[in-house]
Design an enzyme around this catalytic site. Structure first.
Site, PDB file in Angstrom:
ATOM      1  N   GLY A  34       0.803  -1.212   0.000  1.00  0.00           N
ATOM      2  CA  GLY A  34       0.000   0.000   0.000  1.00  0.00           C
ATOM      3  C   GLY A  34       0.835   1.259   0.000  1.00  0.00           C
ATOM      4  N   LYS A 136      20.539  -2.334  14.459  1.00  0.00           N
ATOM      5  CA  LYS A 136      21.821  -2.939  14.803  1.00  0.00           C
ATOM      6  C   LYS A 136      22.953  -2.303  13.992  1.00  0.00           C
ATOM      7  CE  LYS A 136      24.333  -7.318  14.969  1.00  0.00           C
ATOM      8  NZ  LYS A 136      24.227  -8.800  15.004  1.00  0.00           N
ATOM      9  N   ARG A 224      17.535  15.054  41.353  1.00  0.00           N
ATOM     10  CA  ARG A 224      18.770  15.370  42.070  1.00  0.00           C
ATOM     11  C   ARG A 224      19.177  14.226  42.986  1.00  0.00           C
ATOM     12  NH1 ARG A 224      17.882  20.494  45.370  1.00  0.00           N
ATOM     13  NH2 ARG A 224      20.025  20.029  46.018  1.00  0.00           N
ATOM     14  N   HIS A 285       4.097  14.616  53.756  1.00  0.00           N
ATOM     15  CA  HIS A 285       4.615  13.251  53.858  1.00  0.00           C
ATOM     16  C   HIS A 285       3.571  12.213  53.441  1.00  0.00           C
ATOM     17  CE1 HIS A 285       8.314  14.738  55.455  1.00  0.00           C
ATOM     18  NE2 HIS A 285       7.744  15.249  56.522  1.00  0.00           N
ATOM     19  N   ARG A 456      -5.193   1.643  65.976  1.00  0.00           N
ATOM     20  CA  ARG A 456      -6.278   2.547  65.600  1.00  0.00           C
ATOM     21  C   ARG A 456      -6.605   3.511  66.748  1.00  0.00           C
ATOM     22  NH1 ARG A 456      -8.831   2.387  61.139  1.00  0.00           N
ATOM     23  NH2 ARG A 456      -7.767   0.420  60.689  1.00  0.00           N
TER      24      ARG A 456
END
Length: 535
Positions: A34, A136, A224, A285, A456
């Protein structure tokens, strides 16, 4: 000596224009099927691969480029006389430029009802083989696997008559990456097929977790350092990221994002985009230390900040609405590491650019998922992955969204409509708090958050201490617990500090004891039936 290019593409975007430009530079054109027809119909002189090899396409196109005249032309090293003598002996001409994109396997299997036959027939064989050969031999052959590379190649060809070694090496790396992605997609699909269950089915039956997982990620940036300065780190994104996710963020100003910035920012963004109303989430956090909804961004921020002003210092702030001048001026009064929102007014951005110190604030703009202001379901990853020693834990992501109709009232006292809304709000927040999680809420804002404790009871006590330090009353609050109360003592603690209604999953062997305690204390309690551990 004129260069020769072999063009064989499934996605024909830009290929005609590229071929015309190559022809204008005196490049000889080879092509297949194609692609060859497209070029010939446009009046370009193109040699069909079958004419070049002297061997016709066969097996419905399964075999067309798997021929020594193709792979010899791609693999022969120009700097080795023995290679050049060998191809000359066998009448093989060198190929200097390969342009290939592969059969659309990924797009095919993404279609609903894709049959196993369709999937198999869209596994490219000749394309990857040519790409590997050219990649390659990158010193001698430039291999292009994406239309975005056409302009780069043309620019160098026009300027120098050749493509530089650095660019060819980059093309080679991109080519091997593309082959790895392609083979990974095939492996993921086929290794998830349940062969026995698929018999007699039009589309294959596939398991949720394939026999082999092939993670494919693209590096966005080196960082960093990692979680601590002695660790090295980089930031990657999924090959196909979920819309509206953190990796799509555009940084408008500020210092480079750190490892911890990114982790905390993701926690804040995932939480805030789960709300339909204007919302603000402050994270420290990886835990929300303040969450609220309001009439606008300013009100949501003001309420969220009240929860825990101390922890909010140096936090990550996320909005699910554009930040205007009023909200920016309020945020500007505190020290913030990262600010995220779907957009900012020019006046808001000017606030953070007015002083040198505020210019360091990392400001991210992230488009919300398509389909509405907060199309939460479409903006979530389908899978959650956690690295363990020499292995992975993979699970479906915790994308469950609780609805009012899901709640089961288990006490004699019925919650009021206002309490039900507070319970749903508290539950949504608790989902993003590290276990064990206890969250006190009222009026669309958090009043105390207890996170990440082994007990808890301790989480409940910490949440109340946070409220006390922020001078917030817990009287009449709704409390969410991310998992069931194993004993009544945890429930007693939250009631002692002012809870008037509680939401928890239920499922403990002592549920009835806890329900009886709630009845005894005169509070309403509902079961969600869903646990939200977050480790």
């Amino acid at each position: 000596m004129a260069l020769t290019a072999l063009l064989s593409v499934s996605d024909k975007t830009g290929i005609l224009e590229f071929a015309q430009a190559l022809h204008g530079l005196g490049v000889k054109l080879l092509s297949t099927g194609g692609t060859a027809k497209l070029l010939a119909d446009a009046g370009l002189p193109v040699t069909e691969v079958a004419d070049h090899t002297g061997f016709p396409e066969m097996l419905d196109g399964r075999v067309k480029t798997l021929h020594p005249k193709i792979h010899g032309g791609l693999l022969a090293r120009r700097d080795l006389p023995a290679h050049m003598a060998a191809i000359e002996q066998h009448g093989i001409a060198t190929i200097d430029l390969l342009v290939v994109n592969l059969y659309p396997f990924e797009a095919t299997v993404a279609k609903a009802g894709c049959t196993l036959e369709d999937a198999i027939e869209n596994i490219d064989i000749g394309g990857p083989a040519m790409v590997r050969s050219a990649a390659k031999n990158w010193k001698d052959v430039a291999v292009l696997t994406d239309a975005s590379q056409y302009a780069v190649a043309l620019e160098e060809l026009k300027a120098n008559g050749s493509i530089s070694a650095k660019t060819k090496f980059g093309f080679s790396v991109a080519a091997f990456n593309r082959i790895a992605d392609y083979d990974g997609a095939i492996s993921d699909f086929l290794s998830a097929v349940d062969f026995d269950a698929s018999q007699g089915q039009s589309a294959p039956v596939r398991t949720l977790f394939p026999a082999q997982s092939n993670g494919r990620f693209v590096k966005l940036q080196d960082l960093r350092y990692g979680e601590n300065p002695h660790q090295q780190a980089a930031f990657y994104r999924d090959l196909y990221p979920a819309p509206g996710s953190l990796v799509s963020a555009k940084q408008l100003q500020g210092k480079e994002l750190s490892y911890n910035n990114i982790a905390d920012a993701d926690a804040a963004w995932e939480c805030v985009k789960s709300f339909d109303a204007p919302a603000c989430v402050i994270v420290k956090h990886a835990n929300p230390c303040g969450v609220a909804i309001g009439e606008d961004a300013l009100q949501a921020y003001s309420k969220a900040f009240q929860t825990d002003p101390t922890s909010a210092f140096g936090g990550i702030i996320a909005f699910n609405r554009p930040v205007d001048l009023a909200a920016a001026e309020a945020v500007n009064k505190q020290f913030v590491e990262v600010l995220m929102a779907p957009g900012y007014t020019p006046e808001a951005l000017a606030v953070f650019q007015a002083t040198k110190a505020k210019q360091n604030v990392r400001i991210l703009q992230i488009e919300l998922p398509p389909g509405g202001d907060t199309d939460w379901a479409n903006g979530r990853n389908a899978m959650d992955v956690k690295r363990v020693g020499s292995g992975l834990l993979i699970q479906t992501a915790d994308n469950h969204e609780l609805q009012l109709a899901d709640l089961k009232v288990v006490t004699k006292k019925q919650p009021t409509p206002e309490q039900l809304q507070d319970l749903l709000f508290a539950w949504k927040v608790a989902k993003y708090v590290k276990s064990n999680a206890i969250v006190f809420c009222k009026g669309g804002m958090t009043l105390g958050v207890g996170a990440g404790q082994m007990s808890r009871l301790d989480s409940a006590r910490i949440a109340s201490i946070k409220a006390e330090h922020a001078k917030l009353s817990l009287a009449g609050t709704a409390v969410a617990s991310d998992a069931f109360f194993p004993f009544r003592d945890g429930l007693d603690v939250v009631i002692d500090h002012g809870a008037s209604c509680v939401i928890q999953p239920g499922g403990s062997m002592r549920d009835q004891e806890v329900i009886d305690a709630a009845d005894e204390r005169g509070v309403a309690m509902v079961f969600s039936g869903v646990r939200h551990f977050r480790h």
